[in-house]
Write a protein that holds these residues in place. Sequence first.
Motif, PDB file in Angstrom:
ATOM      1  N   ALA A  49      -4.635   6.551  -2.246  1.00 44.41           N
ATOM      2  CA  ALA A  49      -3.450   6.661  -1.379  1.00 44.41           C
ATOM      3  C   ALA A  49      -3.206   8.115  -0.986  1.00 44.41           C
ATOM      4  O   ALA A  49      -2.827   8.402   0.162  1.00 44.41           O
ATOM      5  CB  ALA A  49      -2.231   6.086  -2.097  1.00 44.41           C
ATOM      6  N   ARG A  50      -3.423   9.044  -1.930  1.00 47.29           N
ATOM      7  CA  ARG A  50      -3.276  10.469  -1.608  1.00 47.29           C
ATOM      8  C   ARG A  50      -4.277  10.882  -0.535  1.00 47.29           C
ATOM      9  O   ARG A  50      -3.943  11.635   0.392  1.00 47.29           O
ATOM     10  CB  ARG A  50      -3.469  11.335  -2.858  1.00 47.29           C
TER      11      ARG A  50
ATOM     12  N   SER B  21      -6.660  -1.715   6.188  1.00 42.28           N
ATOM     13  CA  SER B  21      -7.829  -1.063   5.609  1.00 42.28           C
ATOM     14  C   SER B  21      -8.975  -2.059   5.516  1.00 42.28           C
ATOM     15  O   SER B  21      -8.816  -3.248   5.792  1.00 42.28           O
ATOM     16  CB  SER B  21      -7.480  -0.553   4.211  1.00 42.28           C
ATOM     17  N   ASP B  22     -10.136  -1.571   5.127  1.00 42.04           N
ATOM     18  CA  ASP B  22     -11.217  -2.493   4.801  1.00 42.04           C
ATOM     19  C   ASP B  22     -10.811  -3.271   3.550  1.00 42.04           C
ATOM     20  O   ASP B  22     -10.120  -2.751   2.660  1.00 42.04           O
ATOM     21  CB  ASP B  22     -12.521  -1.735   4.547  1.00 42.04           C
TER      22      ASP B  22
ATOM     23  N   VAL C  76     -13.937   1.785  -4.109  1.00 39.35           N
ATOM     24  CA  VAL C  76     -13.747   1.308  -5.488  1.00 39.35           C
ATOM     25  C   VAL C  76     -14.663   2.066  -6.439  1.00 39.35           C
ATOM     26  O   VAL C  76     -14.241   2.522  -7.510  1.00 39.35           O
ATOM     27  CB  VAL C  76     -14.010  -0.215  -5.576  1.00 39.35           C
ATOM     28  N   GLN C  77     -15.908   2.234  -6.062  1.00 40.96           N
ATOM     29  CA  GLN C  77     -16.883   2.924  -6.917  1.00 40.96           C
ATOM     30  C   GLN C  77     -16.492   4.373  -7.179  1.00 40.96           C
ATOM     31  O   GLN C  77     -16.836   4.936  -8.226  1.00 40.96           O
ATOM     32  CB  GLN C  77     -18.267   2.862  -6.272  1.00 40.96           C
ATOM     33  N   ASN C  78     -15.743   4.966  -6.246  1.00 43.46           N
ATOM     34  CA  ASN C  78     -15.329   6.365  -6.395  1.00 43.46           C
ATOM     35  C   ASN C  78     -13.900   6.517  -6.900  1.00 43.46           C
ATOM     36  O   ASN C  78     -13.324   7.608  -6.826  1.00 43.46           O
ATOM     37  CB  ASN C  78     -15.485   7.091  -5.058  1.00 43.46           C
ATOM     38  N   GLY C  79     -13.315   5.414  -7.401  1.00 42.37           N
ATOM     39  CA  GLY C  79     -11.985   5.484  -7.995  1.00 42.37           C
ATOM     40  C   GLY C  79     -10.859   5.603  -7.001  1.00 42.37           C
ATOM     41  O   GLY C  79      -9.730   5.956  -7.366  1.00 42.37           O
ATOM     42  N   LEU C  80     -11.118   5.282  -5.730  1.00 44.05           N
ATOM     43  CA  LEU C  80     -10.099   5.416  -4.688  1.00 44.05           C
ATOM     44  C   LEU C  80      -9.416   4.093  -4.366  1.00 44.05           C
ATOM     45  O   LEU C  80      -8.432   4.070  -3.627  1.00 44.05           O
ATOM     46  CB  LEU C  80     -10.725   5.997  -3.416  1.00 44.05           C
ATOM     47  N   ALA C  81      -9.939   2.994  -4.878  1.00 41.64           N
ATOM     48  CA  ALA C  81      -9.334   1.674  -4.705  1.00 41.64           C
ATOM     49  C   ALA C  81      -9.526   0.873  -5.984  1.00 41.64           C
ATOM     50  O   ALA C  81     -10.410   1.172  -6.802  1.00 41.64           O
ATOM     51  CB  ALA C  81      -9.944   0.940  -3.512  1.00 41.64           C
ATOM     52  N   GLY C  82      -8.675  -0.152  -6.167  1.00 40.49           N
ATOM     53  CA  GLY C  82      -8.664  -0.910  -7.405  1.00 40.49           C
ATOM     54  C   GLY C  82      -9.689  -2.038  -7.445  1.00 40.49           C
ATOM     55  O   GLY C  82     -10.359  -2.328  -6.449  1.00 40.49           O
ATOM     56  N   PRO C  83      -9.785  -2.709  -8.583  1.00 45.40           N
ATOM     57  CA  PRO C  83     -10.778  -3.775  -8.768  1.00 45.40           C
ATOM     58  C   PRO C  83     -10.518  -5.023  -7.942  1.00 45.40           C
ATOM     59  O   PRO C  83     -11.365  -5.911  -7.890  1.00 45.40           O
ATOM     60  CB  PRO C  83     -10.683  -4.080 -10.262  1.00 45.40           C
ATOM     61  N   ASP C  84      -9.348  -5.120  -7.279  1.00 46.93           N
ATOM     62  CA  ASP C  84      -9.110  -6.254  -6.381  1.00 46.93           C
ATOM     63  C   ASP C  84      -9.755  -6.042  -5.020  1.00 46.93           C
ATOM     64  O   ASP C  84      -9.755  -6.925  -4.170  1.00 46.93           O
ATOM     65  CB  ASP C  84      -7.612  -6.518  -6.213  1.00 46.93           C
ATOM     66  N   TYR C  85     -10.315  -4.836  -4.784  1.00 46.25           N
ATOM     67  CA  TYR C  85     -10.983  -4.488  -3.531  1.00 46.25           C
ATOM     68  C   TYR C  85     -10.032  -4.635  -2.328  1.00 46.25           C
ATOM     69  O   TYR C  85     -10.444  -4.964  -1.231  1.00 46.25           O
ATOM     70  CB  TYR C  85     -12.253  -5.330  -3.329  1.00 46.25           C
TER      71      TYR C  85
ATOM     72  N   GLN D  88       0.819  -1.218   0.000  1.00 48.74           N
ATOM     73  CA  GLN D  88       0.000   0.000   0.000  1.00 48.74           C
ATOM     74  C   GLN D  88       0.853   1.268   0.000  1.00 48.74           C
ATOM     75  O   GLN D  88       0.386   2.326  -0.432  1.00 48.74           O
ATOM     76  CB  GLN D  88      -0.922   0.013   1.238  1.00 48.74           C
ATOM     77  N   ILE D  89       2.111   1.183   0.488  1.00 44.55           N
ATOM     78  CA  ILE D  89       2.935   2.402   0.563  1.00 44.55           C
ATOM     79  C   ILE D  89       4.008   2.444  -0.530  1.00 44.55           C
ATOM     80  O   ILE D  89       4.862   3.328  -0.519  1.00 44.55           O
ATOM     81  CB  ILE D  89       3.581   2.565   1.951  1.00 44.55           C
ATOM     82  N   GLU D  90       3.980   1.499  -1.458  1.00 45.88           N
ATOM     83  CA  GLU D  90       4.984   1.488  -2.528  1.00 45.88           C
ATOM     84  C   GLU D  90       4.951   2.784  -3.337  1.00 45.88           C
ATOM     85  O   GLU D  90       3.935   3.463  -3.410  1.00 45.88           O
ATOM     86  CB  GLU D  90       4.748   0.298  -3.464  1.00 45.88           C
ATOM     87  N   MET D  91       6.071   3.094  -3.952  1.00 40.83           N
ATOM     88  CA  MET D  91       6.242   4.269  -4.808  1.00 40.83           C
ATOM     89  C   MET D  91       6.212   5.578  -4.013  1.00 40.83           C
ATOM     90  O   MET D  91       6.026   6.644  -4.570  1.00 40.83           O
ATOM     91  CB  MET D  91       5.203   4.296  -5.923  1.00 40.83           C
TER      92      MET D  91
END
Length: 376
Positions: A338-339, A270-271, A321-330, A24-27
């Motif tokens: 992350a921001r 996280s959830d 996920v629905q709001n573009g804040l997490a990826g399709p892997d949930y 989760q903290i990569e990059m």
Amino acid sequence: MFARMAQAKGNQEVVRILPYGDSQIEMDRISNNIRTFFQSTFGGGGPGMVPVIQTIPSFAVSQYASGALTLYSSYGDGARCKGNYGLMAKCYRLAGSATFGANASRHKDTDPRVKKFSNITLLYNDHVGNFTATLKDRIKGYQETQTSSQTGVHTCHWKLDTATTSLQISMQGSADIYGIMLDHGYGVAVDNIPLRGSSGNQFTMITDTLLRTSYQQANVGLIILQFGGNSVPSIYNQKSLDNYCSSINKQIKRIKRCYPAATLLFIGPSDMSTRKGGSLRTYPMLPQLIDSLRTISLRNHVAYWDLYEVMGGQNSMVAWVQNGLAGPDYVHFTPAGARKVGKILANNFATMYEFYRTRKNMPKQQFDTLWNVSAK
């Protein structure tokens, strides 16, 4: 912790924050936001400590390396090397000569304070007593060589009169390279140490002496542990939960025993969603895991930050996920997610710093009265 950081610039020292976490903290995700807060508040600059070879690109710095280097890691890829991993949970063994280079980040969102290097420190373990390192400022042509004549854990430190945006370090000898600190000025340095796939069990794999010495050499003030997510899918009953929490308890105790001078913060998972009955739901044991991790942290006098609650609690991942804040892997945050997490965490640090300043500048009796009233 705040008192120590507030004095760093006047004491002409760099106090380090070590954020350990999973992918989760990569990059430099999340870490970059707290770096901006701490450096804007207490001074300091630069991207912080990096490994000799960075396998995952970072927004904070561009780097390269070549030569006789072998990776030993306590997790993921690389050979195993009992106990001798260093404070980044891995090391690169030098057997001959090698070159490391770093260039300031060109990413548009990178804080300008991060794009300069003037305090450069190489942390290493000399096996023979013949280690040599030469730093070259590739902008101005300045270079300086440092040589070790003793075995053991040491540092090479270079203080440049004028900050550079491009440097190269040539190394020769037989040594384990634990990390290179790319800092600017005095104040606070915030590193980024992602351990992909890890559940946070690396610290008991490092010898007490090495961990203690490395933290001392790096002048660490705050250690952040962000773990738990990688273990959630394998925690399906009370026994598996107890086993994992017992391991985390051992990691915390090891760190505190080796280096009691540091403040510790644990960030819970996280959830995360799994499919159940045709719909995506929070993993069944996740809320109980979070409660257990919080209890372990507070019992050990470690602060706890509840990322699950910050997201919105049970089944909140679906909305992210629905709001573009997490990826399709949930499971994993997107860059935007992350921001968001990083900014909330940075704002929480800012709130606690204001609380600290209020308490510091107010007579104790008055503060105690206000605290008791607000607590009620």
